[in-house]
Write an enzyme that holds these catalytic residues in place. Structure first.
Site, PDB file in Angstrom:
ATOM      1  CE  LYS A 191      -4.377  -1.494   0.093  1.00 28.48           C
ATOM      2  NZ  LYS A 191      -5.283  -2.232   0.904  1.00 28.48           N
ATOM      3  CE  LYS A 217      -6.208  -8.299  -2.731  1.00 25.42           C
ATOM      4  NZ  LYS A 217      -6.409  -7.908  -1.412  1.00 25.42           N
ATOM      5  CE  LYS A 221     -12.424  -3.722  -0.808  1.00 30.15           C
ATOM      6  NZ  LYS A 221     -13.327  -3.878   0.451  1.00 30.15           N
TER       7      LYS A 221
HETATM    8  P1  TYM Z   1     -10.653  -6.234   3.016  1.00 25.67           P
HETATM    9  O1  TYM Z   1     -11.540  -5.304   3.331  1.00 25.67           O
HETATM   10  O2  TYM Z   1      -9.409  -6.102   2.009  1.00 25.67           O
HETATM   11  O3  TYM Z   1     -11.127  -7.750   2.324  1.00 25.67           O
HETATM   12  C1  TYM Z   1     -12.321  -8.276   3.089  1.00 25.67           C
HETATM   13  C2  TYM Z   1     -11.952  -9.926   3.306  1.00 25.67           C
HETATM   14  O4  TYM Z   1     -11.925 -10.332   1.698  1.00 25.67           O
HETATM   15  C3  TYM Z   1     -10.836 -11.104   1.694  1.00 25.67           C
HETATM   16  N1  TYM Z   1     -10.592 -11.029   0.200  1.00 25.67           N
HETATM   17  C4  TYM Z   1     -10.262 -11.859  -0.936  1.00 25.67           C
HETATM   18  N2  TYM Z   1     -10.305 -13.124  -0.491  1.00 25.67           N
HETATM   19  C5  TYM Z   1      -9.883 -13.907  -1.616  1.00 25.67           C
HETATM   20  N3  TYM Z   1      -9.669 -13.217  -2.847  1.00 25.67           N
HETATM   21  C6  TYM Z   1      -9.520 -12.014  -2.997  1.00 25.67           C
HETATM   22  N4  TYM Z   1      -9.281 -11.435  -4.083  1.00 25.67           N
HETATM   23  C7  TYM Z   1     -10.069 -11.209  -1.802  1.00 25.67           C
HETATM   24  N5  TYM Z   1     -10.225  -9.890  -1.734  1.00 25.67           N
HETATM   25  C8  TYM Z   1     -10.380  -9.498  -0.278  1.00 25.67           C
HETATM   26  C9  TYM Z   1      -9.986 -10.484   2.627  1.00 25.67           C
HETATM   27  O5  TYM Z   1      -8.834 -11.597   2.566  1.00 25.67           O
HETATM   28  C10 TYM Z   1     -10.737 -10.132   3.860  1.00 25.67           C
HETATM   29  O6  TYM Z   1     -10.939 -11.349   4.531  1.00 25.67           O
HETATM   30  N6  TYM Z   1      -7.996  -5.601   7.246  1.00 25.67           N
HETATM   31  C11 TYM Z   1      -8.964  -6.348   6.491  1.00 25.67           C
HETATM   32  C12 TYM Z   1     -10.555  -5.831   7.157  1.00 25.67           C
HETATM   33  C13 TYM Z   1     -10.367  -6.038   8.663  1.00 25.67           C
HETATM   34  C14 TYM Z   1     -10.473  -7.351   9.392  1.00 25.67           C
HETATM   35  C15 TYM Z   1     -10.474  -6.960  10.885  1.00 25.67           C
HETATM   36  C16 TYM Z   1     -10.669  -8.597   8.844  1.00 25.67           C
HETATM   37  C17 TYM Z   1     -10.177  -5.108   9.411  1.00 25.67           C
HETATM   38  N7  TYM Z   1     -10.279  -5.807  10.824  1.00 25.67           N
HETATM   39  C18 TYM Z   1     -10.791  -8.176  11.610  1.00 25.67           C
HETATM   40  C19 TYM Z   1     -10.798  -9.717   9.972  1.00 25.67           C
HETATM   41  C20 TYM Z   1     -10.804  -9.329  11.385  1.00 25.67           C
HETATM   42  C21 TYM Z   1      -8.950  -6.054   5.021  1.00 25.67           C
HETATM   43  O7  TYM Z   1      -8.691  -4.967   4.651  1.00 25.67           O
HETATM   44  O8  TYM Z   1     -10.063  -6.758   4.501  1.00 25.67           O
END
Ligand code: TYM
Length: 338
Positions: free
Chosen positions: A117, A199, A202
């Site tokens: 990032k 990956k 968004k």
């Molecule tokens: P975020 O918002 O980037 O993604 C949300 C969840 O979706 C999964 N994910 C994917 N899995 C498979 N293939 C993909 N292309 C893909 N894109 C996203 C991510 O692994 C995630 O599980 N930091 C976290 C959010 C967060 C969180 C937490 C998660 C904040 N606090 C506490 C668990 C527990 C994040 O940025 O996910």
């Protein structure tokens, strides 16, 4: 939901930085849903994590509400899960500050997501981006979480959460439960359709990322244009045939079929037929979710009721942990303020 039945607890969240993607659905939400009956379930819209990058405030607000509607539409029943918005529960920020003081600069510097990032947003490498995993650790540790269902990219963040919790426990006794990351067997890393070595995300280009809001036509078009190879054989090889392997993962995730079964099903058929089949299966799975989310979004009062009740429950649980931690580190007991 209070932990009266003594079920183990699952906690997870997604950032409302944009519309939900197929990656976050298959990597996270679908897995959460499969465990709702077995676990006490707490799911968060992590809006505080979202502001580590610059977003339009009105968009962030509407994304957060929309994401909640999609959680419900995807089958996370508010009667069975606690659904809330992170910024509504002050304990997240409170615990994050304390944990910041038990997290090392060096360990945060090694986080892959921070490195990625900060390369991507070189003009805005803010301290929040750096301490992002600490807020995530607070999210998880506040609720005595047993498991954290996430996609592969978040596994490292759950691991640092365990390290922070262990460091704290070593000083003050068994305050925090150590959470375990749980990844789906298939779909833990869904790749971009246009650049299958990246990956699906968004911030990806338009063609490579399916969003749950996409119409059937748009979804079919994106799958038709998916990058594949010249081998013409539907066979799982994530090294040599990244595009096809990715499409097979999506197909397997929705159908429950193994890679061998998929290979047999499409033997002797061109990639065109396979891509269309993956597209149709995806449309069939996502259409009812999209339609239900659109229906829910017309009823803002209902959504407000859900996130208000969710925040009240979450705040009750979380404040117990904050009180315990504040006492451990030596803060004077909070007076009643109002
Ligand atoms: P975020 O918002 O980037 O993604 C949300 C969840 O979706 C999964 N994910 C994917 N899995 C498979 N293939 C993909 N292309 C893909 N894109 C996203 C991510 O692994 C995630 O599980 N930091 C976290 C959010 C967060 C969180 C937490 C998660 C904040 N606090 C506490 C668990 C527990 C994040 O940025 O996910």
């Amino acid at each position: 939901m209070e932990n009266t039945e003594k079920k183990l607890i699952q906690f997870s969240g997604i950032k409302p930085t944009g519309a939900l993607t197929l990656g976050s659905y298959l990597g996270a939400i679908k897995n959460w849903k499969s465990m709702v009956e077995e676990y006490e379930s707490i799911f968060c819209v992590v809006d505080m994590h979202s502001i580590t990058i610059r977003l339009n405030p009105a968009e962030l607000r509407s994304n957060a509400i929309e994401q909640l509607a999609y959680y419900i539409a995807a089958g996370l029943d508010p009667e069975k899960c606690t659904l809330f918005i992170q910024s509504h529960v002050a304990a997240h920020a409170e615990l994050a500050w304390v944990l910041n003081c038990y997290t090392m600069f060096g360990e945060l510097s090694r986080m892959t997501q921070f490195k990625d990032k900060s390369a991507k947003h070189a003009d805005n490498i803010n301290a929040g981006l750096f301490t992002y995993p600490v807020l995530m650790a607070a999210d998880i540790l506040l609720y005595n979480t047993d498991i954290v269902p996430v996609g592969e990219d978040q596994k490292q963040h759950v691991e640092i959460c365990r390290d922070i919790a262990t460091r704290f426990n070593n000083i003050y006794g068994e305050v925090f439960k150590l959470p375990t990351p749980v990844l789906p067997k298939v779909g833990a890393r869904i790749m971009s359709l246009s650049e299958p070595d990246k990956k699906m995300s968004k911030s990806d280009d338009e063609t490579g990322c399916i969003i749950l809001k996409d119409s059937d036509d748009v979804i079919m078009r994106k799958f038709k244009r998916a990058v594949t190879d010249s081998d013409m054989c539907v066979r799982y090889d994530p090294v040599e045939k990244k595009g096809i392997a990715n499409l097979m993962s999506i197909y397997s995730s929705f159908s429950g079929k193994s890679f061998d079964e998929i290979t047999r099903e499409f033997e002797g058929q061109g990639y065109g037929t396979f891509k269309a089949a993956v597209g149709e299966l995806t449309c069939d799975a996502i259409r009812p979710i999209r339609e239900e989310a659109n229906r829910l979004l017309k009823d803002k009062a209902y959504l407000e009721e859900i996130y208000s009740a969710g925040a009240a429950k979450a705040a009750r649980m979380a404040s117990r942990m904050v009180d315990k931690v504040y006492k451990k580190v030596g803060f004077v007991k909070k007076p009643r303020l109002f």
